[in-house]
Design an enzyme around this catalytic site. Structure first.
Site, mmCIF file in Angstrom:
data_model
loop_
_atom_site.group_PDB
_atom_site.id
_atom_site.type_symbol
_atom_site.label_atom_id
_atom_site.label_comp_id
_atom_site.label_asym_id
_atom_site.label_seq_id
_atom_site.Cartn_x
_atom_site.Cartn_y
_atom_site.Cartn_z
ATOM 1 N N GLU A 247 0.811 -1.223 0.000
ATOM 2 C CA GLU A 247 0.000 0.000 0.000
ATOM 3 C C GLU A 247 0.842 1.271 0.000
ATOM 4 O O GLU A 247 0.372 2.323 -0.427
ATOM 5 C CB GLU A 247 -0.937 0.006 1.218
ATOM 6 C CG GLU A 247 -1.977 -1.099 1.221
ATOM 7 C CD GLU A 247 -2.975 -0.968 0.093
ATOM 8 O OE1 GLU A 247 -3.310 0.163 -0.283
ATOM 9 O OE2 GLU A 247 -3.420 -2.011 -0.426
ATOM 10 N N GLU A 256 -1.044 10.498 0.221
ATOM 11 C CA GLU A 256 -1.426 10.256 -1.172
ATOM 12 C C GLU A 256 -0.664 11.208 -2.089
ATOM 13 O O GLU A 256 -0.555 12.410 -1.822
ATOM 14 C CB GLU A 256 -2.932 10.458 -1.317
ATOM 15 C CG GLU A 256 -3.456 10.241 -2.708
ATOM 16 C CD GLU A 256 -4.962 10.395 -2.783
ATOM 17 O OE1 GLU A 256 -5.487 10.389 -3.914
ATOM 18 O OE2 GLU A 256 -5.600 10.546 -1.716
ATOM 19 N N ASN A 294 -14.198 7.263 7.228
ATOM 20 C CA ASN A 294 -13.181 6.344 7.714
ATOM 21 C C ASN A 294 -12.289 6.984 8.769
ATOM 22 O O ASN A 294 -11.866 6.326 9.720
ATOM 23 C CB ASN A 294 -12.349 5.824 6.551
ATOM 24 C CG ASN A 294 -13.100 4.794 5.742
ATOM 25 O OD1 ASN A 294 -13.704 3.881 6.287
ATOM 26 N ND2 ASN A 294 -13.091 4.941 4.427
#
Length: 394
Positions: A247, A256, A294
């Site tokens: 990941e 990101e 989240n």
């Protein structure tokens, strides 16, 4: 290694079971602020004492299967002589502390039963004086906070309360000190992965992702890499770290990389909105946590207000690791089980891929991505000296 995606959570929402939020928050708070009486040493190395200074006791010193385990005045009898085994069992009168009928729900009673090595007989003594059944992810608990003799013991969602705090002998029976998670890993942290092995796994990692950040985060999930045999513990650690590696590009990326996506992760339909700003819920940390819902779910479970303070995931290494452990231990994503359950129940590494990104990778959707995860897992298993087991792909 392939370019990492922006995260496990980019297009999926996960519900946190009712009651888990507050309980895990309390547990984390307790683990991070240990009470003054947090020593795990017991007076004679065999009694387990708890609420009101009373002892864990086998009713009427009866060793028949199904005998209740209760709270009682300490009296030094064999009914109160417990051994915490290195195999994760807690034994008295030749039998094991057992959760009735393999129960995992709040209020499931405990009893004495023939030792079978089953999940309902596995326990972890944490450094914060919790005795946890990892299969249920719940703590040994005195029913209704009742200090009366013969009060039945049970398991309950870990809350850090006095009726869940115990002093106990060390693993193997006798001596001072707790097991620090009970995994027998032989490292100062008690984790089955040493710092040298961690560095070998991630030679080019971003300095942000520290080993100490990982080991600090482990306190929130005492069942992780401490459940089952030594082989299972090492397989689970290798599996988690392999997926994390995939990941984050080998623990390189903290946030990101595509900044154009940053304003995309605010779900305005949520009643709590995006108080930190519509562009503040982009992918961060070891699972590249994304979306406001989240951040809220993970933060609630960990006792940290990530909804209002999402930057903590990229500024605090232990929180970055903790968000990954939250997913691993409590979420099943597009799969049918949590990654933790997949490893401890021998479903295989392939099921962890399915629970993380199965909809996009498994069943032939993206075999190259699956193979990348498998390669990392097999490499990490080799570093830890453990067979990767069966069913490594999905």
């Amino acid at each position: 290694m392939s370019t990492p995606r922006s995260g496990w959570f980019r297009s999926r929402r996960f519900a946190v079971a009712a009651g888990l939020t507050a309980a895990l928050a309390a547990l984390v708070a307790t683990l991070l602020t240990m009470p003054l009486n947090a020593s795990l040493a017991s007076a004679d190395g065999s009694q387990i004492t708890g609420l009101a200074g009373k002892c864990v006791d086998v009713a009427e010193a009866n060793n028949a299967n199904g005998t209740p385990v209760q709270l009682y005045d300490c009296n030094g009898t064999p009914a109160q002589q417990w051994t915490i085994g290195t195999d994760g069992t807690i034994r008295a009168l030749g039998k094991c502390l057992d959760v009735v009928d393999f129960g995992t729900g709040d209020g499931s009673a405990v009893q004495l039963w023939d030792c079978a090595g089953s999940a309902n007989q596995q326990w972890v003594v944490s450094s914060a004086n919790d005795i946890v059944n990892p299969a249920a992810n719940k703590c040994l608990d005195v029913r209704d906070n009742n200090t009366a003799n013969s009060t039945r013991l049970q398991i309950w969602t870990c809350a850090g309360t006095a009726n869940q705090k115990w002093t106990a002998p060390a693993a193997g029976g006798g001596g001072n000190g707790g097991t620090g998670g009970g995994n027998g890993g032989g490292t100062p942290s008690g984790f089955v992965v040493s710092e040298d092995q961690f560095n070998q796994m991630f030679p080019g990692r971003n300095p942000f992702y520290t080993y100490s950040g990982l080991t600090t985060a482990l306190a929130a999930y005492p069942g992780f890499a401490t459940t089952g045999s030594d082989t299972v513990k090492r397989q689970e650690a290798a599996a988690f770290l392999a997926n994390v590696s995939h990941e984050t590009g080998g623990l390189v990326h903290v946030v990101e990389q595509n900044t154009a996506n940053y304003p995309s992760y605010c779900d305005t339909s949520q009643s709590y909105g995006c108080p930190a700003g519509n562009d503040k819920y982009y992918g961060r940390g070891v699972v590249q946590l994304s979306w406001n819902f989240n951040y809220k779910a993970a933060g609630d479970a960990l006792g940290i207000d990530l909804l209002h303070n999402p930057d903590l995931v990229q500024n605090d290494a232990s929180i970055a690791w903790a968000t990954g452990l939250w997913y691993w231990n409590s979420q099943s994503g597009p799969g049918t089980m949590t990654p933790h359950d997949a490893m401890v129940n021998s479903a295989g590494f392939g099921q962890t891929i399915r629970s993380i990104n199965g909809a996009l990778e498994c069943d032939g959707h993206n075999p190259a991505q699956v193979q990348n995860r498998v390669d990392s897992y097999q490499h990490f298993a080799q570093i830890l000296g453990v067979d990767p087991g069966a069913n490594v792909a999905c």
